[in-house]
Structure formats: structure tokens, C-alpha cells
Write an enzyme that holds these catalytic residues in place. Structure first.
Site, PDB file in Angstrom:
ATOM      1  N   LYS A 162       9.641  -7.405  -3.544  1.00  0.00           N
ATOM      2  CA  LYS A 162       8.953  -8.502  -3.907  1.00  0.00           C
ATOM      3  C   LYS A 162       9.525  -9.072  -5.187  1.00  0.00           C
ATOM      4  CE  LYS A 162       4.871  -7.405  -1.216  1.00  0.00           C
ATOM      5  NZ  LYS A 162       3.726  -6.693  -1.159  1.00  0.00           N
TER       6      LYS A 162
ATOM      7  N   GLN B 173      -0.864  -4.128  -5.207  1.00  0.00           N
ATOM      8  CA  GLN B 173      -0.099  -3.363  -3.962  1.00  0.00           C
ATOM      9  C   GLN B 173      -1.240  -2.338  -3.327  1.00  0.00           C
ATOM     10  OE1 GLN B 173       2.901  -4.474  -2.577  1.00  0.00           O
ATOM     11  NE2 GLN B 173       2.189  -3.154  -0.784  1.00  0.00           N
TER      12      GLN B 173
ATOM     13  N   ASP C 149      -1.692 -13.225  -2.270  1.00  0.00           N
ATOM     14  CA  ASP C 149      -1.846 -12.508  -1.260  1.00  0.00           C
ATOM     15  C   ASP C 149      -2.924 -13.053  -0.019  1.00  0.00           C
ATOM     16  OD1 ASP C 149      -0.045 -10.204  -0.486  1.00  0.00           O
ATOM     17  OD2 ASP C 149      -1.226  -8.752  -2.016  1.00  0.00           O
TER      18      ASP C 149
END
Ligand code: NAD
Length: 293
Positions: A52, A96, A119
Site C-alpha cells: 500500500k 491494518q 477502508d
């Protein structure tokens, strides 16, 4: 059979994001900035976060990686999120997953400022998505939608079968494929670990999204001719022929299923690449919204 090529589509999305971000900057606005928080040391999570960050660089975004020890107390992560929420320069925040056991994932996700929730896991983002309002769409389902759109796959009136009902893949893609727009307007069946007649249901599907995390689960006898198959699965399977010691396997028995399909995504090289492209798109959108308000 045609391959839904994650390399091609994700590159097209990244090129577009890069150009749009450059234009935003030319117009006097800021550079998109993604902050990623990684708690603990987990091989797969490390790989995802590193990728990412690398992709942010590729499209000219700023990125910050915050590493926290696996044993931290929840309060440390809460403080980190609050700082990132307050930081004017940070446009997107991602934590994460999975998080260590002592940390309440839902609580942490709920603390992220919805305006920075790239997200798309915050209840506000999910609620808006369910109602069809503009919001951040979770990256993997968003990536799948972009892929279907790129290849002009007909979805209206089709029967889509989703295998898996997680908050990050199965459930959101079921909502998106069911909405009244393109891609969408599918009749959707969501299957899960308690679905007894999965094979019969899959055999009725025009579109199958396999997101259960069981390598090679979907076999040729479960798929009708000309189906569109989207393989979301990513499982590390021990493989001594690989330098890393493992191979990445999808949820679909590709060799058996592919010849029956009209379209199919490979693993690797499919949905995984789209997930990152979608995250970049969400981060760009977060910056754009901020810049125009
Ligand atoms: P999860 O473990 O949270 O959910 C799995 C779902 O599959 C559950 O809803 C469960 O009910 C269902 N399931 C399990 N066994 C089943 C069975 N035998 N029959 C029917 N349904 C069954 O998983 P997740 O987070 O949604 O991830 C699924 C897979 O997708 C994993 O391999 C994960 O690594 C992968 N993934 C890939 C990406 C990507 O970018 N490509 C992103 C997220 C997750």
C-alpha cells in the site's frame, strides 16, 4: 474464456488517480496523504502494508507508516487514531487488520473519522453504502466493481452468488451487486459456512464471488457454463519450490473452473491488485472532498 486482468485494470485506475491528484495539486490543493497503522509483526499484514505504501509513492501520494508493538494496550492505538484524526495533513487512515486479541477491532474502526475512513469499514460508511449514498466503499468490493465495469460485464438481472458474508468482502459486495445501478441490479444469494446446498446454488449463478478463504474450494462441478467467476481468496500455502516458501492460492480451482467461464479473475493478479487501486481512489476522493469544502 477471458481473464479479468487485475494488472491491467489496477494500472488504469492508478494512472487515472495519479493524473487527478496532480491536477488537484496544480489547482493549489494538497497532496493526498494516507496514514497506515500496523500493529505487531505478521507476514501477510507486513506485505499488504508495504504494498500500500509503495503504491502511494507510485501515484505521487504522501504516506506515513506507523508501527506499533504487538503487545500495546488498546489505549495506545486509540491515542494514535485520535492524533491522526486531528492531523490536518492526513487525508486517509487505515488500520491494518487483524489486530491483536487485546484490542477491540470494532471499537478502533468506530474511532476513525468517517471523513478519513478510506477502508470504508466505519459503521457510518457502511450505513451510507447500504442506503446508496456517496461514501467510501470498502476497497476489495470497490475494486471488484471497478473490474466488472472495466470489462463491461452485464450484471442487470443476473443471479450473483456470493460465498462468504464477512464485513470486508462478502456482505458489502452483496449489497453493491444488488443496488439499482451499474454494476448492480443482480439478484443476490449470500452463502456462508451454514449453507447446506451450496453446490446447487452455485450451479444457478451467472456470477460467483468466492470470498471464503479456502484454497481451491470452488470446483468445476459447481459452476455453470459461461459464468463470471471472481476469486477473492488469498491463502498462503506452503510451497518449497518458491523462494518465500509459500504460494498464494485463491478460493477457486482455476485450472478446472476457467474453461467453463466467460470471465474469471486469476490469483495472484486479480482482485488483490484491485483492492490497492481502490484504496488509492478512496484516498484521492477523501482529499478531493476536503479540498472542495
Ligand atoms: P472471513 O474469514 O472473515 O469470512 C469467510 C466467510 O466465508 C465467512 O462468512 C464464512 O461463513 C464463509 N465460509 C467459510 N467456510 C465456508 C464454506 N465451507 N462454505 C461457505 N461459506 C464458507 O474472510 P474474509 O476476510 O472475507 O476473506 C475471505 C478470503 O478473501 C480470504 O482468503 C482473504 O485472505 C481474502 N481476501 C482477499 C482480499 C483481496 O484483496 N483479494 C481482501 C480481503 C480478503
Amino acid at each position: 474464456m477471458e481473464i479479468l486482468d487485475g494488472k491491467v485494470v489496477s494500472q488504469a485506475v492508478k494512472d487515472s488517480v495519479k493524473e487527478k491528484a496532480a491536477q488537484l495539486k496544480e489547482a493549489g490543493n494538497k497532496t493526498p496523504h494516507l496514514a497506515a497503522v500496523l500493529v505487531g509483526v505478521d507476514g501477510a499484514s507486513e506485505t499488504y502494508v508495504a504494498s500500500k505504501v509503495k503504491n502511494c509513492e507510485e501515484v505521487g501520494f504522501k504516506s506515513t507508516l506507523i508501527r506499533l508493538d504487538a503487545n500495546i494496550e488498546e489505549s495506545v492505538l486509540i491515542e494514535t487514531i485520535e492524533k491522526l484524526n486531528a492531523d490536518e495533513d492526513v487525508d486517509g487512515i487505515l488500520v491494518q487488520l487483524p489486530l491483536p486479541k487485546q484490542i477491540n477491532e470494532a471499537k478502533i474502526i468506530g474511532l476513525i473519522d468517517p471523513a478519513k475512513d478510506v477502508d470504508g469499514f466505519h459503521p457510518v460508511s457502511i450505513g451510507k453504502m447500504v442506503q446508496g449514498l456517496p461514501t467510501f466503499i470498502p476497497a476489495t468490493p470497490y475494486g471488484i466493481m471497478m473490474m466488472l465495469e472495466h470489462y463491461n460485464i452485464e450484471t442487470k438481472g443476473k443471479h450473483a452468488v456470493i460465498i462468504g458474508r464477512s464485513n470486508i468482502v462478502g456482505r458489502p459486495i452483496s449489497i453493491l451487486l444488488n443496488r439499482n445501478s451499474y454494476p448492480g441490479n443482480c439478484t443476490v444469494t449470500v452463502c456462508h459456512s451454514h449453507t447446506p446446498n451450496l453446490k446447487e446454488i452455485c450451479l444457478q449463478a451467472d456470477i460467483i464471488v468466492a470470498a471464503l478463504g479456502k484454497p481451491g474450494f470452488l470446483t468445476a462441478d459447481m459452476v455453470k457454463e459461461n459464468a463470471v467467476v471472481v476469486d477473492v481468496g488469498i491463502t498462503r500455502v506452503a510451497d518449497s519450490t518458491k523462494k518465500s516458501g509459500f504460494a498464494i492460492k485463491g478460493d477457486v480451482d482455476f485450472a478446472g473452473v476457467a474453461p467453463k467461464c466467460s470471465y474469471i479473475t486469476p490469483v495472484p493478479g486479480g482482485v488483490g491488485l484491485m483492492t490497492i487501486a481502490a484504496l488509492l481512489m478512496n484516498t484521492y476522493n477523501a482529499t478531493l472532498i476536503k479540498s472542495t469544502h
